[in-house]
Design an enzyme around this catalytic site. Sequence first.
Site, PDB file in Angstrom:
ATOM      1  N   GLY A  42       0.843  -1.193   0.000  1.00 12.44           N
ATOM      2  CA  GLY A  42       0.000   0.000   0.000  1.00 12.44           C
ATOM      3  C   GLY A  42       0.873   1.236   0.000  1.00 12.44           C
ATOM      4  N   GLN A  47       3.228   9.934   0.919  1.00 15.47           N
ATOM      5  CA  GLN A  47       4.480   9.183   1.037  1.00 15.47           C
ATOM      6  C   GLN A  47       5.417   9.423  -0.134  1.00 15.47           C
ATOM      7  OE1 GLN A  47       2.383   5.276   2.122  1.00 15.47           O
ATOM      8  NE2 GLN A  47       4.281   5.188   3.323  1.00 15.47           N
ATOM      9  N   CYS A  90       5.580   0.134   7.653  1.00 16.19           N
ATOM     10  CA  CYS A  90       5.274   1.327   6.857  1.00 16.19           C
ATOM     11  C   CYS A  90       6.506   1.676   6.042  1.00 16.19           C
ATOM     12  CB  CYS A  90       4.899   2.488   7.780  1.00 16.19           C
ATOM     13  SG  CYS A  90       4.491   3.991   6.869  1.00 16.19           S
ATOM     14  N   LEU A  91       6.310   1.894   4.735  1.00 18.21           N
ATOM     15  CA  LEU A  91       7.448   2.206   3.862  1.00 18.21           C
ATOM     16  C   LEU A  91       8.135   3.500   4.270  1.00 18.21           C
ATOM     17  CD1 LEU A  91       5.923   1.271   0.377  1.00 18.21           C
ATOM     18  CD2 LEU A  91       7.480  -0.101   1.781  1.00 18.21           C
ATOM     19  N   HIS A 132      -4.639   1.768   7.406  1.00 19.94           N
ATOM     20  CA  HIS A 132      -3.262   2.278   7.529  1.00 19.94           C
ATOM     21  C   HIS A 132      -3.037   3.407   6.509  1.00 19.94           C
ATOM     22  CE1 HIS A 132       1.255   1.624   7.996  1.00 19.94           C
ATOM     23  NE2 HIS A 132       1.167   2.377   6.902  1.00 19.94           N
ATOM     24  N   GLU A 133      -3.447   3.154   5.262  1.00 20.86           N
ATOM     25  CA  GLU A 133      -3.233   4.158   4.208  1.00 20.86           C
ATOM     26  C   GLU A 133      -4.129   5.372   4.420  1.00 20.86           C
ATOM     27  OE1 GLU A 133      -0.649   3.710   2.665  1.00 20.86           O
ATOM     28  OE2 GLU A 133      -0.433   1.563   3.027  1.00 20.86           O
ATOM     29  N   HIS A 136      -2.622   7.871   6.683  1.00 17.16           N
ATOM     30  CA  HIS A 136      -1.634   8.752   6.048  1.00 17.16           C
ATOM     31  C   HIS A 136      -2.310  10.011   5.485  1.00 17.16           C
ATOM     32  CE1 HIS A 136       2.139   6.589   6.304  1.00 17.16           C
ATOM     33  NE2 HIS A 136       1.624   5.485   5.804  1.00 17.16           N
TER      34      HIS A 136
END
Length: 163
Positions: A42, A47, A90-91, A132-133, A136
């Site tokens: 994701g 990001q 998380c990236l 989660h996304e 953001h």
Amino acid sequence: MRDIVLWPDPRLSTPCAPVGSEDVSHLVTEMFEVMYAAPGRGLAAPQIGVLKRIFVMDCGWKEGDMTPVVCIDPEILWSSEATGEMTEGCLSIPETPATVTRPLEIRLAFTTLAGTREEHHLTGFEARCAQHEYDHLEGRVIFDRLAPDLRAALETPYLKARA
Ligand code: NI
């Protein structure tokens, strides 16, 4: 290819602006490129430094077929009372997984790349990933979902390693 914005960059703490009817097809292509290369399941627009309400996900590609999903101006219409814990990565916060408690199921509305508004009932990993996304887009990361002592135990060494 765009770089992934890393915590504690302030862009990850900033609520994003609605997309509306703007053509975001180029942005979506870039987001999938970054997500698959990472490799991740994701990615939210902030990001890669774009403060717009859009995220992409593909929950199954690491195990089988690619099933890319684009969520523009998403809204969580309903969340289950039942919650569960899961360890999330998380990236934007490399090598720092955190165990986060979230509702197990949600009803999510979003605009597709084709411009239609859809509603989907999400369960399992999809519900987890979408929340989660979605966080953001609200300027929240996994650290913001932790109790202060648990947060400090993860964030302090993370920040020290990158100082
Ligand atoms: Ni993330």
